[in-house]
Design a protein around this motif. Structure first.
Motif, PDB file in Angstrom:
ATOM      1  N   LEU A   1       1.093  -0.979  -0.001  1.00 26.79           N
ATOM      2  CA  LEU A   1      -0.250   0.298   0.400  1.00 26.79           C
ATOM      3  C   LEU A   1       1.070   1.432  -0.386  1.00 26.79           C
ATOM      4  CD1 LEU A   1      -3.297  -0.900   2.195  1.00 26.79           C
ATOM      5  CD2 LEU A   1      -2.929  -0.891   0.002  1.00 26.79           C
TER       6      LEU A   1
ATOM      7  N   ILE B   1       0.343   3.477  -3.415  1.00 31.30           N
ATOM      8  CA  ILE B   1      -0.848   4.098  -3.020  1.00 31.30           C
ATOM      9  C   ILE B   1      -0.559   4.949  -2.730  1.00 31.30           C
ATOM     10  CG2 ILE B   1      -3.002   3.632  -3.198  1.00 31.30           C
ATOM     11  CD1 ILE B   1      -2.036   2.004  -4.570  1.00 31.30           C
ATOM     12  N   ARG B   2      -0.447   5.342  -0.845  1.00 24.83           N
ATOM     13  CA  ARG B   2      -0.317   6.522  -0.143  1.00 24.83           C
ATOM     14  C   ARG B   2       0.773   7.297  -0.925  1.00 24.83           C
ATOM     15  NH1 ARG B   2       0.097   2.536   3.986  1.00 24.83           N
ATOM     16  NH2 ARG B   2       2.003   2.268   3.675  1.00 24.83           N
TER      17      ARG B   2
ATOM     18  N   LYS C   1      -0.742   9.537  -4.091  1.00 21.45           N
ATOM     19  CA  LYS C   1      -1.614  10.303  -3.577  1.00 21.45           C
ATOM     20  C   LYS C   1      -0.578  11.503  -2.897  1.00 21.45           C
ATOM     21  CE  LYS C   1      -5.640   6.783  -3.785  1.00 21.45           C
ATOM     22  NZ  LYS C   1      -6.414   7.878  -4.781  1.00 21.45           N
TER      23      LYS C   1
ATOM     24  N   GLN D   1      -6.576   6.496   4.773  1.00 24.38           N
ATOM     25  CA  GLN D   1      -7.700   5.639   3.882  1.00 24.38           C
ATOM     26  C   GLN D   1      -7.502   4.392   3.274  1.00 24.38           C
ATOM     27  OE1 GLN D   1      -8.874   8.684   1.330  1.00 24.38           O
ATOM     28  NE2 GLN D   1     -10.659   9.613   2.365  1.00 24.38           N
ATOM     29  N   HIS D   2      -5.833   4.368   3.265  1.00 22.76           N
ATOM     30  CA  HIS D   2      -5.157   3.271   3.106  1.00 22.76           C
ATOM     31  C   HIS D   2      -3.709   2.846   3.997  1.00 22.76           C
ATOM     32  CE1 HIS D   2      -6.549   4.725  -1.110  1.00 22.76           C
ATOM     33  NE2 HIS D   2      -6.665   5.611  -0.568  1.00 22.76           N
TER      34      HIS D   2
END
Length: 346
Positions: free
Chosen positions: A167, A170-171, A174, A337-338
């Protein structure tokens, strides 16, 4: 077919008698709107765009040619088919009308059967065009979503080498997009950055597990190998000749460079480091510090922010870092969220 399902046609003519003829010819099959001059026609099109326009050429004030030019210059109305209906029968006038974007040209006196046939033909073409455009948009969206998913999988494949969930990519991507947007960079750059950033550590695929997963500090020879991963990543990504992959390659190569020139692999500094590399350097370190790693436990947000501030103008671009620090509430939301399941907020 209900009234609401009928195509809408806008009739534009300064002569009411001509309007009456067109209304009589078309009212059973279409919803009709009427304008007696060009200015009114443009207002109607702006408020409620019709499916087709029958447009007189010779009118007081704005001519039909002027109206058509304005419609075709506006992306919101440029696709609406325009058929000129005019007493000007000269071929030069017809050529001018077609050159400025009209779909067809009908001369007066009006032949009702021709009007009906031309209108039906161009509405069918318009509907087919709309359908094709819709399909293209749908396929394009599907391709973009597939591309982004593949890119994230590629980034996560590298991340799984030293992180159980992957993850991180992803973080941090963003975080980087948020920083770029807040810094005022354009939408295209930000969307490219969001897609490219997950591949920043793809070069770790070439680093042995005993180094990546070592639970203690690396020795000098191990650090030498670890510092090869930016160039490995750039080599993996650099052979694909697209704008996105070129950005991804630059990020992979430069996200460990430092503002003061003390980074690797090349020791470049300040603005010599590509902007995307400077942005990813901040997002990557922020997420690495706030995440568990084989060699350390996750730091708290306060500890991490304090460390970043200490490295302002040394490791990180000072202007970008100041923007990033001010984004703390939004960064925490992204992290929540992640978040890896084994990491607690601090």
């Amino acid at each position: 077919m209900t009234e609401n399902q009928k195509p809408t046609i806008l009739l534009v003519d300064d002569a009411p008698a001509n309007i009456d003829i067109l209304v009589a010819a078309l009212r059973n099959q279409y919803q009709l709107r009427v304008a007696l001059n060009g200015e009114t026609a443009l207002k109607i099109v702006t408020n409620t765009p019709p499916d087709l326009i029958l447009l007189d050429v010779m009118m007081p004030g704005m001519s039909g040619f002027d109206v058509c030019k304005q419609l075709k210059s506006n992306p919101l109305t440029s696709r609406i088919p325009v058929i000129f209906v005019t007493a000007l029968g000269d071929s030069n006038n017809e050529t001018e009308g077609l050159m400025i974007g009209a779909a067809d040209y009908i001369t007066k006196p009006i032949n009702v059967d021709i009007v009906r046939a031309r209108v039906a033909c161009h509405l069918e073409l318009y509907n087919q065009t709309q359908l094709l455009n819709s399909l293209v948009k749908q396929r394009t969206l599907e391709l973009e979503q597939t591309r982004e998913h593949i890119i994230q999988c590629l980034g996560r494949a590298a991340e799984y080498k030293d992180n159980e969930t992957g993850l991180h990519v992803i973080r941090m991507s963003k975080y980087c997009e948020l920083l770029a947007r807040t810094a005022g960079l354009n939408d295209h750059f930000c969307s490219q950055l969001l897609a490219a950033a997950p591949m920043h550590d793809i070069g770790k695929i070439g680093i042995p597990d005993q180094i990546l997963k070592k639970p203690s500090d690396l020795n000098n020879s191990e650090w030498k190998i670890m510092r090869e991963h930016p160039e490995l990543g750039a080599n993996i990504l650099g052979n694909l000749d697209t704008e996105l992959m070129h950005m991804a390659s630059r990020i992979a190569l430069t996200h460990h460079e430092r503002w003061n020139g003390g980074g690797y692999p090349y020791g470049i500094k300040k603005e010599s480091i590509p902007l995307e590399g400077r942005i990813v350097a901040i997002g990557d370190v922020f997420d690495a510090l706030t995440s568990d790693r084989p060699y350390k436990s996750a730091w708290s947000i306060d500890q991490t922010m304090s460390h970043l501030i200490d490295c302002r103008g040394d490791h990180f671009d000072p202007e970008l870092l100041d923007i990033f620090i001010a984004l703390e509430p939004e960064l925490i939301k992204i992290r929540e969220q992640h978040m890896d399941h084994n990491v607690a907020l601090g």
